[in-house]
Design a protein around this motif. Structure first.
Motif, PDB file in Angstrom:
ATOM      1  N   ARG A  36      39.918  41.481  42.317  1.00 38.46           N
ATOM      2  CA  ARG A  36      38.934  40.768  43.131  1.00 38.46           C
ATOM      3  C   ARG A  36      37.644  41.573  43.320  1.00 38.46           C
ATOM      4  O   ARG A  36      36.560  41.002  43.367  1.00 38.46           O
ATOM      5  CB  ARG A  36      39.564  40.366  44.465  1.00 38.46           C
ATOM      6  N   ILE A  38      35.736  41.000  40.251  1.00 38.08           N
ATOM      7  CA  ILE A  38      35.105  39.670  40.262  1.00 38.08           C
ATOM      8  C   ILE A  38      33.853  39.693  41.147  1.00 38.08           C
ATOM      9  O   ILE A  38      32.805  39.166  40.772  1.00 38.08           O
ATOM     10  CB  ILE A  38      36.100  38.585  40.752  1.00 38.08           C
ATOM     11  N   ALA A  39      33.947  40.375  42.303  1.00 40.73           N
ATOM     12  CA  ALA A  39      32.782  40.487  43.196  1.00 40.73           C
ATOM     13  C   ALA A  39      31.621  41.165  42.464  1.00 40.73           C
ATOM     14  O   ALA A  39      30.459  40.779  42.616  1.00 40.73           O
ATOM     15  CB  ALA A  39      33.152  41.258  44.463  1.00 40.73           C
ATOM     16  N   LEU A  79      29.981  38.604  40.413  1.00 40.65           N
ATOM     17  CA  LEU A  79      29.309  37.549  41.188  1.00 40.65           C
ATOM     18  C   LEU A  79      27.995  38.012  41.796  1.00 40.65           C
ATOM     19  O   LEU A  79      27.059  37.236  41.928  1.00 40.65           O
ATOM     20  CB  LEU A  79      30.229  37.037  42.301  1.00 40.65           C
ATOM     21  N   SER A 103      41.733  37.305  35.087  1.00 43.38           N
ATOM     22  CA  SER A 103      41.361  38.099  36.258  1.00 43.38           C
ATOM     23  C   SER A 103      42.023  37.625  37.543  1.00 43.38           C
ATOM     24  O   SER A 103      41.848  38.234  38.579  1.00 43.38           O
ATOM     25  CB  SER A 103      39.846  38.042  36.456  1.00 43.38           C
ATOM     26  N   THR A 104      42.744  36.523  37.469  1.00 47.23           N
ATOM     27  CA  THR A 104      43.394  36.022  38.677  1.00 47.23           C
ATOM     28  C   THR A 104      44.913  36.083  38.538  1.00 47.23           C
ATOM     29  O   THR A 104      45.635  35.504  39.332  1.00 47.23           O
ATOM     30  CB  THR A 104      42.954  34.571  38.979  1.00 47.23           C
ATOM     31  N   VAL A 110      34.359  39.814  33.538  1.00 50.45           N
ATOM     32  CA  VAL A 110      35.393  40.513  34.293  1.00 50.45           C
ATOM     33  C   VAL A 110      36.512  40.844  33.309  1.00 50.45           C
ATOM     34  O   VAL A 110      37.217  39.953  32.849  1.00 50.45           O
ATOM     35  CB  VAL A 110      35.917  39.648  35.453  1.00 50.45           C
ATOM     36  N   ASP A 169      33.177  35.546  48.531  1.00 52.44           N
ATOM     37  CA  ASP A 169      33.499  34.561  47.492  1.00 52.44           C
ATOM     38  C   ASP A 169      34.639  35.033  46.592  1.00 52.44           C
ATOM     39  O   ASP A 169      35.453  34.234  46.147  1.00 52.44           O
ATOM     40  CB  ASP A 169      32.247  34.250  46.660  1.00 52.44           C
ATOM     41  N   ALA A 170      34.700  36.329  46.332  1.00 51.58           N
ATOM     42  CA  ALA A 170      35.771  36.871  45.488  1.00 51.58           C
ATOM     43  C   ALA A 170      37.078  37.042  46.266  1.00 51.58           C
ATOM     44  O   ALA A 170      38.065  37.524  45.724  1.00 51.58           O
ATOM     45  CB  ALA A 170      35.331  38.205  44.868  1.00 51.58           C
ATOM     46  N   LEU A 182      33.786  29.762  43.447  1.00 51.74           N
ATOM     47  CA  LEU A 182      33.060  29.918  42.173  1.00 51.74           C
ATOM     48  C   LEU A 182      32.214  28.693  41.866  1.00 51.74           C
ATOM     49  O   LEU A 182      31.137  28.800  41.289  1.00 51.74           O
ATOM     50  CB  LEU A 182      34.039  30.144  41.017  1.00 51.74           C
ATOM     51  N   LEU A 216      39.340  31.060  45.637  1.00 50.70           N
ATOM     52  CA  LEU A 216      38.397  31.728  44.735  1.00 50.70           C
ATOM     53  C   LEU A 216      37.726  30.717  43.808  1.00 50.70           C
ATOM     54  O   LEU A 216      36.492  30.691  43.675  1.00 50.70           O
ATOM     55  CB  LEU A 216      39.138  32.796  43.919  1.00 50.70           C
ATOM     56  N   LEU A 226      36.057  35.273  32.947  1.00 47.40           N
ATOM     57  CA  LEU A 226      37.175  35.906  33.638  1.00 47.40           C
ATOM     58  C   LEU A 226      38.352  36.059  32.675  1.00 47.40           C
ATOM     59  O   LEU A 226      38.918  35.060  32.223  1.00 47.40           O
ATOM     60  CB  LEU A 226      37.594  35.048  34.837  1.00 47.40           C
TER      61      LEU A 226
END
Ligand code: CTP
Ligand code: MG
Length: 242
Positions: free
Chosen positions: A154, A157-158, A161, A173-174, A89, A122-123, A189, A185, A170
């Motif tokens: 997000r 990230i999806a 995933l 990424s958050t 990501v 999940d994301a 994970l 999240l 990542l």
């Protein structure tokens, strides 16, 4: 033939400079992460965090040393097989002109609608998607709906995933997520049991990791758990207190 089975990652005396320069960006890095473990990477801007990431899926190749995945040099994997097992990501989320479904499924065209939704749940983006005018068929990108930075992160990230990667990377990424959403999240994970590299600025995220790698000017300044670093790294203590 060679595919990623477990997701163990090892750096052995890795040094790196970009092709167009001879300034070393990473200097003699050695560490290893077992399958399913989480590694948090901290360091100030320009310390080499993104550069380190790029060496695992071979977006760049090391100039010295070795990167091993499941004990084998990444140079020995067919590059498609290597990249298939790694979900990256990027620091800047990239959306394509197309639907939400197409954006999440990009690179995995055989993903079912259930798999897309499950990755979105999940994301932590599913609830947002449900509120869009055409839910998963809503168009994003050019002439599409506008999404916030955190929503783009997000979705991105999806997208990683849905491929059920053995190694998830990542890159900050958050950063745009509030602590509560980020907590949910990170919990989701864990159900993927993948090896996770997470570049972060947040000590709260780093504290949850099995290992913390603190980079300073391309070299390992400190390695260990949160408690260990509190006792061994004055730089880490300074970051915690800031
Ligand atoms: N760099 C470079 N060529 C690139 C990318 C980066 O020469 N194509 C250099 C940068 O100028 C920097 C060093 O490599 O001196 C490390 O960059 P990077 O790995 O991107 O640093 P990060 O730790 O990821 O910085 P940030 O927190 O700002 O993302
Ligand atoms: Mg970076």
């Amino acid at each position: 033939s060679l595919t990623i089975n477990k997701g163990a990652v090892e750096f052995k005396n890795v040094s790196f400079h970009y092709p167009e320069s001879d300034v070393p960006v990473l200097r003699n890095l050695s560490f290893s992460v077992k399958p399913g473990e989480t590694l948090a990477i901290l360091g100030s801007t320009g310390s080499g965090k993104t550069s380190l990431f790029q060496l695992v899926p071979r977006l760049y190749d090391v100039t010295e040393g070795e990167v091993l995945v499941d004990g084998k040099n990444v140079m020995n994997y067919p590059i498609e097989k290597l990249r298939k097992g790694i979900g990256v990501v990027p620091q800047e989320a990239v959306l394509f002109t197309g639907s939400i479904t197409e954006n999440i499924g990009w690179g995995k065209e055989d993903a079912t609608s259930d798999e897309i939704i499950s990755a979105a749940v999940d994301a932590q983006i599913h609830e947002t998607v449900e509120k869009l005018p055409n839910q998963y068929d809503t168009r994003v990108g050019q002439r599409g709906v506008n999404l916030s930075g955190g929503q783009k992160q997000r979705l991105s990230i999806a997208r990683a995933l849905v491929r059920k990667p053995k190694i998830l990377m990542l890159d900050d990424s958050t950063s745009a997520l509030d602590l509560k959403t980020e907590g949910k999240l990170l919990k989701a994970l864990r159900t993927y049991s993948c090896t996770t590299f997470i570049i972060t600025q947040k000590i709260s995220t780093a504290m949850e990791a099995d290992h913390i790698l603190l980079l300073d000017d391309g070299a390992v300044e400190a390695w260990g758990t949160h408690e260990e670093l509190l006792n061994t790294s004055p730089l880490y203590v300074k970051i915690v207190q800031s």
